[in-house]
Design a protein around this motif. Structure first.
Motif, mmCIF file in Angstrom:
data_model
loop_
_atom_site.group_PDB
_atom_site.id
_atom_site.type_symbol
_atom_site.label_atom_id
_atom_site.label_comp_id
_atom_site.label_asym_id
_atom_site.label_seq_id
_atom_site.Cartn_x
_atom_site.Cartn_y
_atom_site.Cartn_z
ATOM 1 N N ARG A 173 -8.390 13.939 -4.707
ATOM 2 C CA ARG A 173 -6.934 14.312 -5.233
ATOM 3 C C ARG A 173 -6.622 14.224 -7.021
ATOM 4 O O ARG A 173 -7.035 14.880 -7.410
ATOM 5 N N GLU A 199 0.617 6.556 -2.445
ATOM 6 C CA GLU A 199 -0.044 7.428 -1.114
ATOM 7 C C GLU A 199 -1.585 7.885 -1.338
ATOM 8 O O GLU A 199 -1.687 8.312 -0.050
ATOM 9 N N ASN A 200 -2.036 7.441 -1.781
ATOM 10 C CA ASN A 200 -3.134 7.189 -1.665
ATOM 11 C C ASN A 200 -3.822 6.314 -0.470
ATOM 12 O O ASN A 200 -4.831 6.510 -0.013
ATOM 13 N N PHE A 224 2.115 7.030 -6.316
ATOM 14 C CA PHE A 224 0.686 8.139 -6.535
ATOM 15 C C PHE A 224 0.345 7.070 -5.960
ATOM 16 O O PHE A 224 -0.377 7.648 -5.087
ATOM 17 N N GLY A 225 0.077 6.265 -6.648
ATOM 18 C CA GLY A 225 -1.457 4.664 -5.444
ATOM 19 C C GLY A 225 -0.901 4.693 -4.604
ATOM 20 O O GLY A 225 -1.582 4.693 -4.075
ATOM 21 N N ARG A 272 -4.211 17.408 -8.161
ATOM 22 C CA ARG A 272 -3.226 16.075 -8.651
ATOM 23 C C ARG A 272 -2.914 15.744 -10.221
ATOM 24 O O ARG A 272 -2.173 15.460 -10.862
ATOM 25 N N ARG A 277 2.341 -2.084 -6.427
ATOM 26 C CA ARG A 277 0.720 -1.913 -5.925
ATOM 27 C C ARG A 277 0.677 -3.119 -4.732
ATOM 28 O O ARG A 277 0.197 -3.820 -4.231
ATOM 29 N N ARG A 315 -2.135 5.937 1.965
ATOM 30 C CA ARG A 315 -1.165 6.517 3.144
ATOM 31 C C ARG A 315 -0.445 5.615 3.584
ATOM 32 O O ARG A 315 -0.399 5.622 4.477
ATOM 33 N N ASP A 369 -5.769 3.473 -9.103
ATOM 34 C CA ASP A 369 -4.801 3.654 -7.632
ATOM 35 C C ASP A 369 -5.320 3.970 -6.727
ATOM 36 O O ASP A 369 -4.891 4.251 -5.677
ATOM 37 N N GLY A 370 -7.024 4.126 -6.599
ATOM 38 C CA GLY A 370 -7.347 4.395 -5.382
ATOM 39 C C GLY A 370 -7.535 5.887 -5.277
ATOM 40 O O GLY A 370 -7.176 5.881 -3.762
ATOM 41 N N THR A 371 -7.585 7.132 -6.311
ATOM 42 C CA THR A 371 -7.206 8.499 -6.367
ATOM 43 C C THR A 371 -9.017 8.953 -5.352
ATOM 44 O O THR A 371 -9.644 8.617 -6.409
ATOM 45 N N ARG A 372 -9.311 9.313 -4.479
ATOM 46 C CA ARG A 372 -9.784 10.444 -4.179
ATOM 47 C C ARG A 372 -10.363 11.602 -5.426
ATOM 48 O O ARG A 372 -9.475 11.987 -5.715
#
Lengths: 341, 420, 333
Positions: free
Chosen positions: A244, C101-102, C98-99, A248, C150, C104, A238-241
């Motif tokens: 985060r 929002e990542n 969730f994804g 989260r 996505r 933006r 999901d490309g989460t930093r």
């Protein structure tokens, strides 16, 4: 309750070692069977619980009740029979203050000093202990080399006796201790760590954290390892930093463990005594005088001993702890219910 | 592991209870210096002479005697004989030896002067005897004074003069502090008396603190503030906890140390030949140059099961030759009149020790009556505790000195109330 | 556009090589299935494509761009995990969002994408529930939904049906096929079940022990298996293998014939004689287990045959249905 047939365990060396056990079991069988016939399975349960309940009653409940009675008596005699009943006088004395926030305005100024000291200590220690334990657990959760070694290293201080912990750090932190020696060698000015108020407080907090953080880190580590790895992979997709991911995903899923740790640390912090007493003796002045030490000194170490006042103070402390424990039970029950869903 | 601790606890519990076995005498002992070895030696010889009696010596820390023994006594238990310093406060627990000793008149003649220190007011019992007389007094590091080129103050130097001289040594020799004083209300009571202080009111109850107390308390605080006295000893603990300043003196970190004669053996042993040191008696105040007498006594415990055997052991230890040997080997000041009058050959090669003990013996003549009355007064120890608690708070910056004075009076009043 | 190319891709863990020199060209919009027995490396290959793992050799390109060293998040792919990997403490809506929002994405767009995916997968009623409150099938649709929102270059599905019961599996299979039609997206699908492979795939990649055994359309693999392994893997019940020395010079060979291609012999046809050892009556067909000269044989005969165990039965076959494999197990025609 019947004993399993000894025939099953008879084989080779096992048989020789088990023989006396088997014999004892066989001898116990008739009386216990008879008892069960009389009492039924519920009766047997009561029979086996009785010793432990007796111990609990004698060594926990009874002293608790006696303590409450003590707190309503006066005089210096140790034996209850020789003491005089004074009702709530000891409590009145403890609460006799112009302003509760200013210990100096109180009759028992040392009690209120201890109360506020303990409150300050609890707040600071709880925050730092939980944070340090969390960071430690996060680090230990990674695929480090010699991971087991590092886990053992962090857990090791938990095994030490608190007196040992206090002594070690006193030797390091005292005016002529290891730390100042190191600073001196490096050309820096040594600091009298245990005699400066704020440093002594920091030392008390730091030493008690050092001594126990391994235990809480272990609890959090177990919680971290219970989080399924594929959640992190999904987050990666999901490309989460990383930040985060922590806020989260990791933190919310760790929340039940964190809560448990929080309450345990809280309850422990209120009772702080051993390490600090050896490290600073309550000093400098009364900067690190905490409730348990106050109770000990009033009740046992000073002339003249005042068991009634000490008991009253300990009852008040116990009340606070009961509230915290109920809180912890509530959380534990809520976790249990959540798990059942 | 748990069973082991249980068994140990059980064993300790059994040990600390009065020996129920006939012929067993349990002695609780503490040591400042070498007394433990000496008394063991003497008791071994006693057991050879008296094969039916088994004497068990428990050499424990001073803290145990201070804090744990009183609790045991309250519970009606304890050893058969104990070496104690809190004689008056715990006087109700001592055994009357009169029916069990061979010659009460001998005891009265040689130890009678201090019996009032050890028994309740008005009582006529013989509770035991003083193993040594102690006197508070100062020690100076002669070598440091010489190196600094400062003359050691004379016998009638005041506290201020001493601090000034030691201060010069401190600056010259780059010492941590000039003087060290034990964190103890007992220790500072001698200078308080020297400044005119008197704790005892007209009705033998504690009086409100007077100028003597205030003057010396103010001086102590001032010395920590100006760096002349090491803050640490007094500030590093809370409440009535005892802390000794002896380590600073032994490590040549201070030039002057105010403690007492019982430290002589320890100093000799620990300093060895590192530097030369002398005893100096007590510095003067406005009224006197007094030290505070005291001592430890060996007393019989009321709850013993073997009073006859206790009597025999006490008789042996109170014998003049035994007392002489004990005194000479432990380097204490004897309480036995006969021994004190005779010649003493202290068993030490340390020249510092002989000189020190002579100084102390001479200083006994300087004791002010107010100080002399204190060991026999039951409120002395509680007041010591109160003084130490509050003054150290002032040094730590928690209380103003005037608040402390008010608190001291309140604390004393509370103690009196609580004891009613 | 979403072409994915694998060139000489290999993955080793220390000395142990799990994937050997994989070369594969995945076309835009196709549903390609990686299939093989446990431990063949199909999931590993999927993870390499996803970016959750790095190959120890070779390159992976997406639309001509080399992504071998590119992070998983930046490859524009979406994965549906075998265990769904839904965030248990978030609602379905939050899981889907969730994804996005990542990245933006503006709120309205997120809402729109969620609404669309929810409609497509019929999970609108569950949007505010937590995964713990959903059934297995519903959770699986949410997992797919999370991938759909996505708008990925390609979908990667790791054994998505293995946690469902048999009946649900069949219906979900059909739904997945319909979804593929609808989205026209590239899908890489991993499974151990050859039936799923046969029914869903545009092309199948058969893997064994880290190597590609054969790539082809389902019917290609069924009609012309390239080797013994593929022949035995595809089709159920398994193809019958009988050793026969048919080549001149007496080199060993194996003949394969599918159970469905055997029938009761009428006179004058070349036959196989077998003794019946077991009969399984399915109503519409009968599975006959037999023993031919010491070799096990299965035949699937239509209807109900009235055979009995112990009976001798003569089975006929058409020459065109024989598969011949040489001594190395490779197809010979």
């Amino acid at each position: 309750m019947t004993v399993s047939s000894p025939r099953r365990v008879l084989s080779g060396t096992g048989a020789i070692l088990m023989a006396p056990v088997a014999l004892v079991a066989r001898l116990l069988d008739p009386p216990l069977s008879a008892l069960q016939r009389v009492g039924g399975t519920n009766g047997m349960a009561a029979f086996f619980l009785l010793p432990n309940m007796a111990v609990f009653g004698i060594f926990v409940l009874l002293p608790l009740v006696i303590n409450i009675i003590y707190s309503m008596t006066g005089g210096t005699a140790l034996f209850l029979a020789d003491r005089t009943f004074v009702g709530a006088a000891q409590y009145q004395r403890l609460f006799d203050c112009r302003s509760y926030v200013d210990p100096k305005s109180c009759t028992e100024d040392l009690f209120w000093t201890a109360v506020w000291n303990t409150a300050g200590f609890v707040v600071v220690q709880v925050v730092f202990m939980v944070v340090v334990a969390l960071v430690t657990a996060l680090v230990l959760n990674r695929d480090l080399r010699a991971r087991s070694f590092w886990r053992a290293v962090f857990f090791f201080p938990v095994l030490l006796s608190p007196v040992v912990v206090g002594l070690i750090w006193r030797w390091i932190l005292q005016r002529q201790g290891l730390l100042n020696f190191g600073l001196y060698e490096l050309g820096l000015t040594p600091v009298n760590w245990l005699v400066e108020r704020n440093w002594a407080f920091a030392a008390a907090v730091g030493v008690s954290i050092w001594a126990h953080v391994g235990f809480y880190a272990l609890i959090l580590l177990a919680g971290l390892q219970a989080i399924p790895k594929d959640l992190y992979e999904a987050a990666e997709m999901d490309g989460t930093r990383p930040a985060r991911v922590f806020w989260r995903i990791t933190l919310p899923l760790l929340a039940p463990n964190l809560l448990v740790v929080l309450v345990l640390v809280l309850i422990r912090a209120v009772q702080i005594f051993d390490e600090v007493y050896v490290l600073t003796g309550g000093g400098p002045g009364t900067a690190t005088l905490y409730l348990t030490q106050y109770i000990y000194e009033v009740g046992f170490a000073s002339f003249l001993r005042n068991p009634g006042l000490a008991s009253a103070a300990s009852i008040l402390m116990g009340a606070v702890l009961i509230v915290l424990t109920l809180f912890q039970l509530g959380i534990a029950r809520r976790n249990e219910m959540r798990g059942k869903r | 592991m748990k069973t082991k601790t249980l068994l140990v606890a059980l064993a300790v519990g059994l040990m600390s209870s009065t020996a129920a076995i006939a012929g067993d005498v349990r002695v609780m002992w503490y040591s400042d210096g070498v007394e433990g070895e000496v008394i063991k030696d003497l008791l071994d010889r006693f057991m050879k002479e008296n094969p039916g009696i088994n004497v068990i010596l428990d050499d424990v820390g001073y803290k145990v005697v201070q804090e744990q023994l009183p609790v045991e006594l309250e519970a009606g238990r304890g050893p058969d004989i104990a070496r104690v310093t809190n004689l008056k406060t715990l006087a109700d627990h001592w055994l009357d030896l009169t029916p069990h000793i061979a010659d009460p008149a001998y005891w009265q003649a040689n130890f009678g002067d201090q019996f009032d220190w050890m028994r309740p007011d008005g009582s006529k019992i013989i509770p035991g005897f003083m193993t040594q007389l102690t006197l508070t007094g100062g020690f100076a590091n002669k070598t440091l004074f010489e190196q600094a080129g400062v003359e050691i103050p004379g016998a009638d130097a005041t506290w201020d003069e001493w601090v000034e001289a030691a201060g010069k040594v401190q600056e010259s020799q780059q010492l941590n502090a000039a003087i060290a004083v034990d964190r103890s209300g007992h220790r500072i009571s001698a200078p308080i008396v020297s400044y005119g202080g008197n704790y005892i009111g007209p009705d033998r109850m504690p009086a409100p603190i007077d100028e003597g107390v205030k003057t010396f308390a103010r001086k102590l605080v001032e010395w920590t503030e100006t760096g002349r006295m090491n803050k640490e000893t007094w500030v590093s603990a809370a409440g009535t906890t005892y802390r000794a300043g002896i380590d600073d003196f032994i490590n040549a970190q201070v030039a002057y140390y105010y403690s007492g004669s019982w430290q002589t053996a320890a100093l000799s042993g620990k300093i060895g030949g590192a530097f030369d040191w002398v005893a100096t008696g007590s510095p003067c105040g406005t009224e006197a140059c007094s030290g505070l007498p005291g001592g430890a006594a060996l007393v019989g415990i009321k709850y013993t099961q073997n009073p006859e055997e206790v009597g025999k052991v006490m008789d042996y230890l109170a014998r003049e030759d035994v007392v002489r040997e004990f005194t000479e080997r432990t380097l204490f000041l004897p309480a036995h009149k006969g021994v004190a009058a005779g010649a003493l050959d202290f068993k030490t090669d340390d020249t510092n020790v002989k000189g020190a003990l002579d100084v102390f013996v001479k200083a006994t003549g300087q004791v002010h009556p107010n100080a002399n009355a204190l060991p026999a007064w039951k409120w002395a120890t509680p007041i010591y505790g109160v003084l130490v608690t509050r003054i150290s708070q002032v040094m730590a910056g928690e209380l103003s000195i005037d608040d402390a004075f008010a608190r001291i009076d309140e604390d004393i009043k509370a103690q009196v109330e609580a004891a009613k | 556009m979403s072409r994915i190319t694998l060139t000489d891709v290999s993955r080793a863990y220390g000395q142990v090589k799990v994937l050997h020199d994989i070369n594969l060209d995945i076309q835009d919009g196709e549903l390609i299935v990686f299939v093989g027995p446990s431990g063949c490396g199909k999931s590993t290959l999927l993870r390499l494509i996803a970016g959750l793992d790095r190959p120890t050799g070779g390159t992976i390109t997406i639309n001509g761009q080399d992504v071998t060293r590119v992070a998983a998040a930046d490859r524009g792919l979406a994965m549906v995990f075998q265990s769904y990997a839904l965030y248990p403490h978030m609602s379905v809506r939050q899981n889907l969002a969730f994804g996005l929002e990542n990245a933006r994405m503006p709120k309205p767009e997120i809402e729109q994408r969620i609404a669309e995916a929810a409609r497509m997968l019929e999970i609108e009623p569950y949007l505010d529930r937590r995964p713990g409150q959903l059934s297995g099938g519903q959770r699986q649709r949410v997992a797919i939904g999370r991938a759909i929102v996505r708008n990925p270059t390609a979908f990667l599905l790791d054994e998505p049906l293995s946690n469902l019961d048999a009946e649900l599996r069949i219906s979900t299979r059909a739904e997945l096929a319909a979804l593929h039609e609808r989205l026209s997206a590239t899908m890489i699908y991993v499974t151990h079940d050859q039936i799923e492979a046969m029914t869903l795939a545009d092309r199948i990649v058969v893997l064994r022990a880290g190597r590609i055994e054969q790539v082809g359309t389902p019917l290609d693999l069924y009609n012309k298996p390239a080797n013994l392994f593929v022949a035995g893997f595809i089709g159920a019940p398994r193809m019958n293998f009988l050793p026969v020395a048919v080549f001149p010079g007496g080199r060993g060979a194996t003949i394969g014939i599918r159970p469905q291609h055997l029938r009761r012999a009428t006179d004058g046809e070349p036959t196989l004689k077998a003794k019946v050892t077991l009969i399984e009556q399915l109503g519409s067909e009968t599975v006959v287990h037999g023993d031919a000269d010491g070799h096990r044989l299965l035949a699937v005969l239509p209807g109900q045959q009235g055979l009995k165990t112990g009976e001798e039965v003569a089975l006929a076959y058409g020459q065109e249905n024989l598969h011949v494999f040489d001594e190395n197990g490779l197809r010979t025609d």
